[in-house]
Structure formats: C-alpha cells, structure tokens
Write a protein that holds these residues in place. Structure first.
Motif, PDB file in Angstrom:
ATOM      1  N   ILE A   1      32.995  19.515  44.321  1.00  0.00           N
ATOM      2  CA  ILE A   1      31.774  18.634  44.084  1.00  0.00           C
ATOM      3  C   ILE A   1      30.777  18.690  45.196  1.00  0.00           C
ATOM      4  CG2 ILE A   1      31.143  16.340  43.567  1.00  0.00           C
ATOM      5  CD1 ILE A   1      33.943  16.002  42.369  1.00  0.00           C
ATOM      6  N   VAL A   2      29.692  18.778  44.992  1.00  0.00           N
ATOM      7  CA  VAL A   2      28.580  18.741  46.153  1.00  0.00           C
ATOM      8  C   VAL A   2      27.444  17.690  45.694  1.00  0.00           C
ATOM      9  CG1 VAL A   2      26.836  20.206  47.498  1.00  0.00           C
ATOM     10  CG2 VAL A   2      29.181  21.031  46.764  1.00  0.00           C
ATOM     11  N   VAL A   3      27.339  16.725  46.783  1.00  0.00           N
ATOM     12  CA  VAL A   3      26.267  15.680  46.370  1.00  0.00           C
ATOM     13  C   VAL A   3      25.276  15.974  47.782  1.00  0.00           C
ATOM     14  CG1 VAL A   3      27.491  14.003  48.023  1.00  0.00           C
ATOM     15  CG2 VAL A   3      25.698  13.372  45.994  1.00  0.00           C
ATOM     16  N   ARG A   4      23.897  15.784  47.115  1.00  0.00           N
ATOM     17  CA  ARG A   4      22.903  15.870  48.195  1.00  0.00           C
ATOM     18  C   ARG A   4      22.047  14.830  47.872  1.00  0.00           C
ATOM     19  NH1 ARG A   4      23.225  21.615  47.449  1.00  0.00           N
ATOM     20  NH2 ARG A   4      23.367  22.600  49.278  1.00  0.00           N
ATOM     21  N   LEU A   5      21.737  13.998  49.072  1.00  0.00           N
ATOM     22  CA  LEU A   5      20.894  13.048  49.236  1.00  0.00           C
ATOM     23  C   LEU A   5      19.550  13.480  49.972  1.00  0.00           C
ATOM     24  CD1 LEU A   5      23.311   9.859  49.789  1.00  0.00           C
ATOM     25  CD2 LEU A   5      22.688  10.958  47.560  1.00  0.00           C
ATOM     26  N   GLU A   6      18.410  12.845  49.590  1.00  0.00           N
ATOM     27  CA  GLU A   6      17.176  12.993  50.199  1.00  0.00           C
ATOM     28  C   GLU A   6      16.397  12.044  49.994  1.00  0.00           C
ATOM     29  OE1 GLU A   6      13.449  16.469  50.498  1.00  0.00           O
ATOM     30  OE2 GLU A   6      15.344  16.951  49.150  1.00  0.00           O
ATOM     31  N   ARG A   7      15.616  11.572  51.209  1.00  0.00           N
ATOM     32  CA  ARG A   7      15.030  10.569  51.112  1.00  0.00           C
ATOM     33  C   ARG A   7      13.728  10.646  52.247  1.00  0.00           C
ATOM     34  NH1 ARG A   7      16.041   5.115  54.421  1.00  0.00           N
ATOM     35  NH2 ARG A   7      14.410   3.919  53.726  1.00  0.00           N
ATOM     36  N   PRO A   8      12.531  10.385  51.682  1.00  0.00           N
ATOM     37  CA  PRO A   8      11.332  10.579  52.660  1.00  0.00           C
ATOM     38  C   PRO A   8      11.289   9.300  53.603  1.00  0.00           C
ATOM     39  CG  PRO A   8      10.676   9.932  50.386  1.00  0.00           C
ATOM     40  CD  PRO A   8      12.038  10.235  50.344  1.00  0.00           C
ATOM     41  N   MET A   9      10.909   9.567  54.621  1.00  0.00           N
ATOM     42  CA  MET A   9      10.700   8.459  55.721  1.00  0.00           C
ATOM     43  C   MET A   9       9.388   8.720  56.506  1.00  0.00           C
ATOM     44  SD  MET A   9      13.302   7.486  58.747  1.00  0.00           S
ATOM     45  CE  MET A   9      12.829   6.161  59.937  1.00  0.00           C
ATOM     46  N   THR A  10       8.493   7.684  56.563  1.00  0.00           N
ATOM     47  CA  THR A  10       7.395   7.694  57.269  1.00  0.00           C
ATOM     48  C   THR A  10       7.479   6.951  58.683  1.00  0.00           C
ATOM     49  OG1 THR A  10       6.139   8.073  55.134  1.00  0.00           O
ATOM     50  CG2 THR A  10       4.823   7.461  57.180  1.00  0.00           C
TER      51      THR A  10
END
Length: 136
Positions: free
Chosen positions: A101-110
C-alpha cells in the motif's frame, strides 16, 4: 579638494555600520521566520501519511470509515492518492494480506517574503507498507 575632506573624516562611521548591520540582521531574521514553517509542515504531513497508511494497513481498505475520518482531518487543499496499490475489489478498495500500500499526500503552501513576494511550494509526503488484513 572638497570631497576628500569627507573621506578623511571618520566620525560617525560607527553609526552607519551599526545601522547597516541591524538592517541585515533584521532581514535575515525575517527570512528565517518566513521559511521556518516549511520543514515543520513537512514533518507533520509525513506523520499524517504514516498514520493514514497504518490505519489502511490494519483495516485492509483504503476507503474504510476510519481512513475517511483521518482524511477529513487533513488540512484543506491536501490531496490523497493511493498509488502502487493492487485492490482485490475496485469498488470496496480492499487490499489483500501482504499487498503493498502506498499513500501520497500533497499540499500547496504559500509563503511570502517580506509580505510581498509570494512563493508557492508543493509539500509532498509518501508512506508505504503492506496490508495486514486477510480478505476471504
């Protein structure tokens, strides 16, 4: 001859040097305060990815109510993807025992330098493990 008098006179030079030094120190402090939250958010997001993976590993599903509850607790704008995961049932999103199982999280931050110059960074986290649930 008039300008050479200014270069020979050294009085008041320490005030100028102190002012410039204080200005440089304040600018560096401002940059450090602006950039410091980035590694903190990265560590926090890595922990969230590991917790999400652990819950999915124990339940054997990537859409279990426990997993959905954790996904809802993520900050706004965070995208979750389950890549490299072989599902036994696409509708239930179940993962068989010892299946990766592979989970990826991505979140933009300014972040804004000096409150004027915006810079958008994508903070990415990845956690991988295996399912610990046998599905009949």
């Amino acid at each position: 001859r008039g300008f050479s008098v200014y270069f020979r006179n050294k009085r008041g030079l320490a005030y100028i040097e102190a002012t410039i030094t204080i200005l440089i120190v304040m600018m560096l402090l401002s940059v450090i305060i602006t950039v410091a939250p980035v590694p903190i958010y990265k560590i926090k997001q890595d922990t969230q990815a590991n917790q999400l993976l652990r819950t999915a590993s124990l339940t054997g599903k990537t859409n279990a109510p426990e997993v959905d509850k954790q996904i809802q607790m993520l900050p706004d704008g965070t995208s979750v993807s389950w890549s490299g995961t072989a599902f036994t049932s696409a509708s239930n999103r179940q993962v068989q025992l010892n299946t990766p199982i592979v989970v990826r999280l991505e979140r933009p931050m300014t972040i804004k330098f000096f409150g004027v110059f915006p810079l958008t960074l994508n903070i990415k986290s990845k956690a991988s493990g295996v399912s610990e649930c046998y599905i009949k």
